[in-house]
Design a protein around this motif. Sequence first.
Motif, PDB file in Angstrom:
ATOM      1  N   SER A 110     -39.333 -17.237  44.511  1.00  0.00           N
ATOM      2  CA  SER A 110     -40.171 -16.299  43.776  1.00  0.00           C
ATOM      3  C   SER A 110     -41.647 -16.467  44.129  1.00  0.00           C
ATOM      4  CB  SER A 110     -39.982 -16.488  42.265  1.00  0.00           C
ATOM      5  OG  SER A 110     -38.646 -16.244  41.889  1.00  0.00           O
ATOM      6  N   CYS A 111     -42.032 -17.683  44.487  1.00  0.00           N
ATOM      7  CA  CYS A 111     -43.427 -17.932  44.887  1.00  0.00           C
ATOM      8  C   CYS A 111     -43.701 -17.511  46.327  1.00  0.00           C
ATOM      9  CB  CYS A 111     -43.756 -19.425  44.727  1.00  0.00           C
ATOM     10  SG  CYS A 111     -43.848 -20.000  43.019  1.00  0.00           S
ATOM     11  N   THR A 164     -35.258 -17.437  52.513  1.00  0.00           N
ATOM     12  CA  THR A 164     -34.971 -17.252  51.087  1.00  0.00           C
ATOM     13  C   THR A 164     -33.472 -17.291  50.811  1.00  0.00           C
ATOM     14  OG1 THR A 164     -36.955 -15.869  50.962  1.00  0.00           O
ATOM     15  CG2 THR A 164     -35.435 -15.779  49.097  1.00  0.00           C
ATOM     16  N   ARG A 320     -48.529 -16.318  42.673  1.00  0.00           N
ATOM     17  CA  ARG A 320     -48.403 -14.990  43.286  1.00  0.00           C
ATOM     18  C   ARG A 320     -49.672 -14.155  43.155  1.00  0.00           C
ATOM     19  NH1 ARG A 320     -44.301 -14.441  46.304  1.00  0.00           N
ATOM     20  NH2 ARG A 320     -45.795 -12.997  47.185  1.00  0.00           N
ATOM     21  N   PRO A 359     -42.371 -10.759  43.436  1.00  0.00           N
ATOM     22  CA  PRO A 359     -41.236 -11.296  44.202  1.00  0.00           C
ATOM     23  C   PRO A 359     -40.332 -10.202  44.768  1.00  0.00           C
ATOM     24  CG  PRO A 359     -41.521 -12.518  42.165  1.00  0.00           C
ATOM     25  CD  PRO A 359     -42.446 -11.348  42.085  1.00  0.00           C
ATOM     26  N   CYS A 377     -33.659 -14.978  37.027  1.00  0.00           N
ATOM     27  CA  CYS A 377     -34.274 -14.090  38.017  1.00  0.00           C
ATOM     28  C   CYS A 377     -34.740 -12.798  37.360  1.00  0.00           C
ATOM     29  CB  CYS A 377     -33.274 -13.793  39.134  1.00  0.00           C
ATOM     30  SG  CYS A 377     -33.921 -12.714  40.431  1.00  0.00           S
ATOM     31  N   THR A 384     -43.279 -10.743  36.165  1.00  0.00           N
ATOM     32  CA  THR A 384     -44.104 -10.638  37.374  1.00  0.00           C
ATOM     33  C   THR A 384     -44.393  -9.184  37.724  1.00  0.00           C
ATOM     34  OG1 THR A 384     -42.099 -10.821  38.762  1.00  0.00           O
ATOM     35  CG2 THR A 384     -43.392 -12.834  38.398  1.00  0.00           C
TER      36      THR A 384
END
Length: 404
Positions: A110-111, A164, A320, A359, A377, A384
């Motif tokens: 996610s980062c 990923t 982010r 993300p 998630c 985000t």
Amino acid sequence: MGFWTLLEVSTMPILQVLIVGLVGAFMATQYFNVLPSDARKHMNKVVFIAFTPSLMFASLAKTVTLHDIISWWFMPVNIGLTFLFGGILGWVAVKILKPEKYLEGLVIASCSAGNLGNLLIIIIPAICHEDGSPFGDSSICSVHALSYASFSMALGGFFIWTYTYSLIRNDGVTYDQFRGVDRSVSKTAPNANLDAGVKVPLLKSDEGDEEALPLSTSTQLSEKKGSWTKFKETIMRVVEELLAPPTVAAIIGFIFGATPWLKSLIIGATAPLRVIQDSITLLGDGTIPCITLILGGNLVQGLRKSRLRATVMLSIICVRYVILPAIGVAVVMAAAKLGLLPSDPLYHYVLMIQFTLPPAMNIGTMTQLFDVGQEECSVIFLWTYVVSAFAITIWSTVYMWILS
């Protein structure tokens, strides 16, 4: 372009994601029961095998040429740096905050993995059409914007479906160990290991009773393997990740886009096989709606079952939307001063905005495929993407001020 106009432009694609996700959430509730867990899993496999590869091939074959690939050579370097710095910062956050073991890869992903596809395809052409845009004539700007966004999506796909993909798969293996399940890695196809399979082997004790094989046994056996065996296994895993359907489609799309005679077979009003491109485009158009509906469906469970602490969520948002964008400004400005970039300010803007995105939505696809961290998630995506509307607006204003 004023702040409020820019806020409106950057908010529209975010609102689209949230609205479609909300529809998915309602469809997954007990009242509707249209998107239960099993339905989302099967739907997700269709996205992985058919929709996402179609989207990547259709965009690349149509918009990217060999000249573009050569002249935009810094873009893959730039995207690689977003993954590198984001991965390092995510790893630091994991070591400090210590989330559950099977969520470490999700936090790092996610980062590091940004939404390099559909958001750019919506945001950048929209900015071109706004009054006061610093990127020149709107018609020319829009053509370049679509090409930059398509190239960014394809390159991002390479990193997402290798680096990923590996992170989330490792989370899946870790989670299976907690559940007492051994997920064997397929030697033939990357999607053959999507279903949890064989249970952990059993050992006979001295009294004749069966005991579960300790989880550390696999690690001990692994340490006994020779270095050559470990090297071959590593190569096999890399090859499997490169053979994921979206990655293969991106490679083929690059080949068609860079080869004029192949491109002329399927692209254009007079192309003899244009029906193939039209069919692939039709399939690709289903990617984003399906992914977003699935994420919305997972969100229903996520708000109730997520084990993600608020501090971990805040660390992802900080990485982010605060640290990575600042790094992006430094990287792009340094590359420009060294003469590594074309003079087009829109190209510079795209490179900077690649450090500022929420993300990648494909992370949700992977958590569904490997049955790990789906609820967490969805919660990550909810917050985000809400914050991104303001973060992208603020940083876009900063970027345009720098480039104008």
